[in-house]
Design a protein around this motif. Structure first.
Motif, PDB file in Angstrom:
ATOM      1  N   UNK A  30       0.028   5.440  -6.275  1.00 42.74           N
ATOM      2  CA  UNK A  30       0.889   5.130  -7.417  1.00 42.74           C
ATOM      3  C   UNK A  30       1.346   3.681  -7.348  1.00 42.74           C
ATOM      4  N   UNK A  31       1.025   2.896  -8.371  1.00 44.33           N
ATOM      5  CA  UNK A  31       1.462   1.499  -8.405  1.00 44.33           C
ATOM      6  C   UNK A  31       2.983   1.401  -8.448  1.00 44.33           C
ATOM      7  N   UNK A  32       3.611   2.345  -9.115  1.00 38.50           N
ATOM      8  CA  UNK A  32       5.075   2.351  -9.175  1.00 38.50           C
ATOM      9  C   UNK A  32       5.666   2.574  -7.791  1.00 38.50           C
ATOM     10  N   UNK A  33       5.085   3.494  -7.031  1.00 39.11           N
ATOM     11  CA  UNK A  33       5.590   3.758  -5.685  1.00 39.11           C
ATOM     12  C   UNK A  33       5.369   2.554  -4.779  1.00 39.11           C
ATOM     13  N   UNK A  34       4.208   1.933  -4.880  1.00 39.93           N
ATOM     14  CA  UNK A  34       3.914   0.760  -4.056  1.00 39.93           C
ATOM     15  C   UNK A  34       4.880  -0.376  -4.396  1.00 39.93           C
ATOM     16  N   UNK A  36       7.907  -0.099  -5.618  1.00 38.66           N
ATOM     17  CA  UNK A  36       9.236   0.266  -5.116  1.00 38.66           C
ATOM     18  C   UNK A  36       9.304   0.078  -3.607  1.00 38.66           C
ATOM     19  N   UNK A  37       8.234   0.456  -2.907  1.00 35.43           N
ATOM     20  CA  UNK A  37       8.177   0.263  -1.461  1.00 35.43           C
ATOM     21  C   UNK A  37       8.268  -1.222  -1.111  1.00 35.43           C
ATOM     22  N   UNK A  38       7.551  -2.051  -1.866  1.00 37.41           N
ATOM     23  CA  UNK A  38       7.600  -3.497  -1.666  1.00 37.41           C
ATOM     24  C   UNK A  38       9.008  -4.024  -1.895  1.00 37.41           C
ATOM     25  N   UNK A  39       9.646  -3.557  -2.949  1.00 36.15           N
ATOM     26  CA  UNK A  39      10.998  -4.011  -3.266  1.00 36.15           C
ATOM     27  C   UNK A  39      11.990  -3.609  -2.172  1.00 36.15           C
ATOM     28  N   UNK A  40      11.831  -2.405  -1.634  1.00 34.42           N
ATOM     29  CA  UNK A  40      12.728  -1.948  -0.583  1.00 34.42           C
ATOM     30  C   UNK A  40      12.575  -2.747   0.693  1.00 34.42           C
ATOM     31  N   UNK A  41      11.332  -3.055   1.077  1.00 32.81           N
ATOM     32  CA  UNK A  41      11.082  -3.726   2.349  1.00 32.81           C
ATOM     33  C   UNK A  41      11.214  -5.246   2.268  1.00 32.81           C
ATOM     34  N   UNK A  42      11.394  -5.790   1.077  1.00 33.14           N
ATOM     35  CA  UNK A  42      11.642  -7.225   0.946  1.00 33.14           C
ATOM     36  C   UNK A  42      13.070  -7.523   0.502  1.00 33.14           C
ATOM     37  N   UNK A  43      13.887  -6.482   0.387  1.00 33.16           N
ATOM     38  CA  UNK A  43      15.287  -6.661   0.019  1.00 33.16           C
ATOM     39  C   UNK A  43      16.013  -7.441   1.120  1.00 33.16           C
ATOM     40  N   UNK A  44      16.789  -8.458   0.783  1.00 31.13           N
ATOM     41  CA  UNK A  44      17.462  -9.279   1.800  1.00 31.13           C
ATOM     42  C   UNK A  44      18.341  -8.481   2.757  1.00 31.13           C
ATOM     43  N   UNK A  77       2.990  12.795  13.383  1.00 25.32           N
ATOM     44  CA  UNK A  77       3.831  11.927  14.200  1.00 25.32           C
ATOM     45  C   UNK A  77       5.017  11.340  13.441  1.00 25.32           C
ATOM     46  N   UNK A  78       5.131  11.646  12.164  1.00 23.80           N
ATOM     47  CA  UNK A  78       6.246  11.131  11.382  1.00 23.80           C
ATOM     48  C   UNK A  78       6.240  11.699   9.985  1.00 23.80           C
ATOM     49  N   UNK A  79       7.375  11.586   9.312  1.00 22.70           N
ATOM     50  CA  UNK A  79       7.503  12.020   7.920  1.00 22.70           C
ATOM     51  C   UNK A  79       8.375  11.014   7.194  1.00 22.70           C
ATOM     52  N   UNK A  80       7.891  10.513   6.076  1.00 21.93           N
ATOM     53  CA  UNK A  80       8.669   9.572   5.277  1.00 21.93           C
ATOM     54  C   UNK A  80       8.869  10.151   3.889  1.00 21.93           C
ATOM     55  N   UNK A  81      10.127  10.377   3.549  1.00 18.18           N
ATOM     56  CA  UNK A  81      10.496  10.975   2.270  1.00 18.18           C
ATOM     57  C   UNK A  81      10.940   9.903   1.279  1.00 18.18           C
ATOM     58  N   UNK A  82      10.541  10.074   0.045  1.00 20.17           N
ATOM     59  CA  UNK A  82      11.079   9.272  -1.062  1.00 20.17           C
ATOM     60  C   UNK A  82      12.368   9.952  -1.511  1.00 20.17           C
ATOM     61  N   UNK A  89      15.159  11.973 -11.434  1.00 22.34           N
ATOM     62  CA  UNK A  89      13.893  11.712 -10.753  1.00 22.34           C
ATOM     63  C   UNK A  89      13.725  10.273 -10.310  1.00 22.34           C
ATOM     64  N   UNK A  90      14.716   9.434 -10.556  1.00 26.02           N
ATOM     65  CA  UNK A  90      14.623   8.018 -10.186  1.00 26.02           C
ATOM     66  C   UNK A  90      14.580   7.860  -8.673  1.00 26.02           C
ATOM     67  N   UNK A  91      13.752   6.935  -8.204  1.00 21.56           N
ATOM     68  CA  UNK A  91      13.679   6.649  -6.774  1.00 21.56           C
ATOM     69  C   UNK A  91      14.905   5.847  -6.346  1.00 21.56           C
TER      70      UNK A  91
END
Length: 204
Positions: A30-34, A36-44, A77-82, A89-91
């Motif tokens: 999902x481009x939307x998920x990717x 959002x993931x990018x936005x989360x991991x680049x947040x200051x 070995x791990x679980x990552x939940x949205x 339904x907003x992330x």
């Protein structure tokens, strides 16, 4: 109770509901998920307190990072939940059970919340749900939480959800933006026999 190692609790990927949230899977396709993931991991604010082994700076690196989380679930070995809002339904963010060992019945939890979702106890509610899932559905005995020294918000979230402070780990985490310097970490944990904490609410 059956041996935890004989179960397959990670497949299919579960959903966890409660406290106004729904914890569900990320979709690497999902481009939307990717995005959002990018936005989360680049947040200051995220980068102030976390230094990933592989830095994420564009869509391709975000996709690879997210794919590694999906593969961790597939390997057990791990679980990552949205983290999503149950009504809209907003992330809202992400919460992970990292270094997951069903044999040793232990994991270490990590999370982040998007800027627009902060101030509503999203992290505390998600942590309460994830911990309950870990103890009941996965049959874990111990769930750990580590945060950089000085990250008072994370400290309060941990304590609110019943994760007791157990000590300071010296030089256990990279300094912000560096992989050649280290900082101390506060270690919190809950075990299965600890009392269940009061359920946090969005407005409490």
């Amino acid at each position: 109770m059956a041996d935890i190692r004989e179960r397959s609790p990670l497949r299919p990927f579960p959903e966890v509901h409660g406290l106004g949230l729904r914890l569900t899977s990320w979709d690497v396709g999902s481009e939307e998920h990717v995005e959002t993931w990018l936005r989360g991991l680049t947040d200051p604010d995220f980068l102030r307190w976390n230094t990933p082994l592989r830095l994420v700076g564009d869509r391709e690196s975000a996709r690879e990072s997210l794919r590694s989380k999906v593969e961790a679930a597939e390997s057990g070995t791990g679980m990552t939940f949205r983290i999503t809002d149950a009504a809209s339904g907003a992330t809202l963010g992400s919460i992970s059970l990292n270094e997951l060992s069903l044999a040793l019945r232990v994991t270490r939890v990590g999370y982040w919340v998007l800027p627009e979702a902060r101030g509503h106890r999203v992290a505390a509610r998600a942590l309460a749900l994830a911990a309950h899932f870990a103890f009941t559905d996965l049959g874990l005995h111990r769930v750990e939480l580590g945060h950089a020294l000085g990250h008072d918000v994370s400290c309060r979230v941990a304590e609110r959800c019943g994760f007791r402070y157990e000590g300071t780990l010296r030089g256990a985490m990279f300094e912000a933006g560096r992989q050649d310097a280290f900082r101390d970490v506060h270690l919190h944990a809950r075990i299965a026999t600890d009392p269940e904490p009061a359920i946090p609410s969005p407005s409490a």
